[in-house]
Design an enzyme around this catalytic site. Structure first.
Site, PDB file in Angstrom:
ATOM      1  N   ASP A  51      -2.483   1.667  -4.831  1.00  0.00           N
ATOM      2  CA  ASP A  51      -3.782   1.957  -4.233  1.00  0.00           C
ATOM      3  C   ASP A  51      -4.856   1.091  -4.878  1.00  0.00           C
ATOM      4  OD1 ASP A  51      -2.859   4.030  -2.477  1.00  0.00           O
ATOM      5  OD2 ASP A  51      -2.709   5.353  -4.225  1.00  0.00           O
ATOM      6  N   HIS A  73       0.806  -1.217   0.000  1.00  0.00           N
ATOM      7  CA  HIS A  73       0.000   0.000   0.000  1.00  0.00           C
ATOM      8  C   HIS A  73       0.842   1.271   0.000  1.00  0.00           C
ATOM      9  CE1 HIS A  73      -3.944   1.499  -0.254  1.00  0.00           C
ATOM     10  NE2 HIS A  73      -4.532   0.653   0.557  1.00  0.00           N
TER      11      HIS A  73
END
Length: 446
Positions: A420, A416
């Protein structure tokens, strides 16, 4: 006569250290250039250290079982010729070396004994800014060793792995574990951060773990230890997120099943479902290049080449060989390479080149019957895709009719920091679209 040093080579991307598994030479042995000197185990591959000189082994500076950082001297070779030959210039810090590093020509000198004042100065420096190797930190964490209560025998009073092993073997272990803090400077290359200490305060299992009747003690192999260390590193450093999509591969299954017998007779190897999945992923990576990226602290590196790592398991280990330039290969070419790499893994013949350069991992967890899983990212990549088992499911078709369809789950683990949900969703949806439109009339395996 001149002395040349042989150092621990970098045997793969993100590899920062290696363990001497077995010496193949001893002091006094005559070696030729490229002769193997030692067997080495890393978290990526088992390999041999070749000699970069012709001469006589002068001294072995590392013990079997000892873990050393890349660039550390492991042995010295006495070579014939001019002892005043200039040493090669030092490599640039940004260069990634996959060859034997030469520490330069050296003359044997008497070691100067440190004075009392020097020892006091070194101790003060160590207290102000401690430098520990990854191997020392791991042992300290595992056996709860108080590093600030130990005087090291290494250069400048540095604590070595050998120091800790002596304490562990004798049982004289200072047992007030010092937490790794911002004041601790870990002596490893900046491009490969050290595994952070676990936030779990549970005491690590030790060799004194009580055994009950019927229990079986299984020694941890070097390969299993390397796998464990790499997995811990990925989990601690990478903020994992997950995503899953269901894909209807009914037409793909029918297409592959209709040709598999003829293909095997013609080509000599199997055309597997997995080859179709790897090809679809490679094609989607070309369209969504951000998925083919890596985190590098102050920047994100988007890789140009699409090199797909595939997981291949043996009885006691997991290896991740690489299909280079997978986007440029046909389904047949990918199937052939999958077969060749699997044969190499099970025969123990993987080379360093076979495992380096991976940019994205595809794992065939469906081969074991799994239908849903959350993979641990293959550090330093940004994502791993788990291809689950293809199962028959009732599906509502347009018009409200039911039919049995071949359905597979694609499970994506993502870093992350780099990726995304938006780009991952688009990427996974594109893989789904490619697979659902793979059929006899529109897709060629050649």
């Amino acid at each position: 006569m001149a002395i040349q040093n042989i150092t621990m080579p970098q045997l793969g991307e993100s590899v920062t250290e290696g363990t001497i598994e077995k010496w193949l030479v001893k002091p006094g042995d005559t070696v030729k250039k490229y002769d193997p000197l030692a067997e080495v185990v890393t978290d990526k591959v088992n390999a041999e250290i070749p000699s970069s000189f012709e001469g006589v082994i002068s001294e072995l500076l590392a013990e079997e079982g000892q873990t050393l950082p890349v660039g550390a001297v492991v042995c010295s070779v006495e070579i014939a010729g001019d002892s005043e030959l200039p040493a090669p210039p030092p490599p640039k810090k940004s260069a990634v070396s996959t060859a034997i590093l030469n520490a330069g020509v050296q003359k044997k000198q008497e070691t100067q004994q440190p004075t009392t004042a020097t020892r006091a100065s070194e101790k003060t420096v160590r207290q102000d800014k401690v430098r520990y190797s990854p191997a020392v930190l791991r042992l300290a964490q595992e056996y709860e060793i108080a590093l600030d209560q130990i005087t090291g025998t290494g250069e400048g009073g540095r604590i070595t792995r050998k120091d800790l092993m002596k304490l562990i073997e004798t049982g004289n272990v200072p047992t007030s574990l010092v937490e790794t803090s911002p004041a601790v400077d870990v002596a490893v290359p900046q491009s490969a951060p050290v595994e952070p200490a676990s936030q779990d305060n549970t005491k690590a299992a030790t060799p004194t773990q009580p055994m009950q009747p019927g229990d079986i003690e299984i020694p941890v192999t070097k390969v299993r230890r390397a796998i464990a260390n790499n997995m811990v590193r990925s989990v601690h450093e990478v903020p994992h997120a997950w995503m899953m999509m269901e894909v209807d591969v009914t037409d793909l299954v029918a297409y592959r099943d209709s040709m598999k017998t003829e293909f095997k007779q013609k080509e000599g190897f199997n055309i597997t479902y997995f080859a179709f999945f790897v090809k679809a992923v490679a094609q989607a990576l070309k369209e969504f290049p951000m998925m083919n990226s890596m985190w590098a602290e102050d920047k994100i590196i988007q890789k140009h080449d699409i090199n797909i790592s595939i997981a291949v398991a043996t009885e006691d280990a997991l290896f991740v060989p690489v299909i280079k330039h997978a986007d440029e290969k046909s389904i047949k070419g990918i199937a052939k390479e999958i077969n060749e790499l699997a044969v190499k893994v099970r025969a123990g013949k993987l080379s360093m080149d076979d495992i380096k350069g991976g940019t994205f991992t595809v794992n065939n967890t469906g081969a074991f019957g799994s239908v849903q899983s959350m993979g641990i990212i293959n550090y330093p990549q940004a994502a791993i895709l788990q291809v689950e088992s293809i199962v028959k499911k009732p599906v509502i078709l347009p018009g409200g009719m039911f039919a049995a369809r071949d359905i597979v789950n694609l499970c994506l683990s993502l870093d992350h920091r780099v990726l995304d949900g938006l780009v991952c969703g688009k990427f996974l949806n594109r893989v789904k679209e490619i697979l659902e439109n793979t059929n006899k009339s529109s897709t060629s395996v050649y």
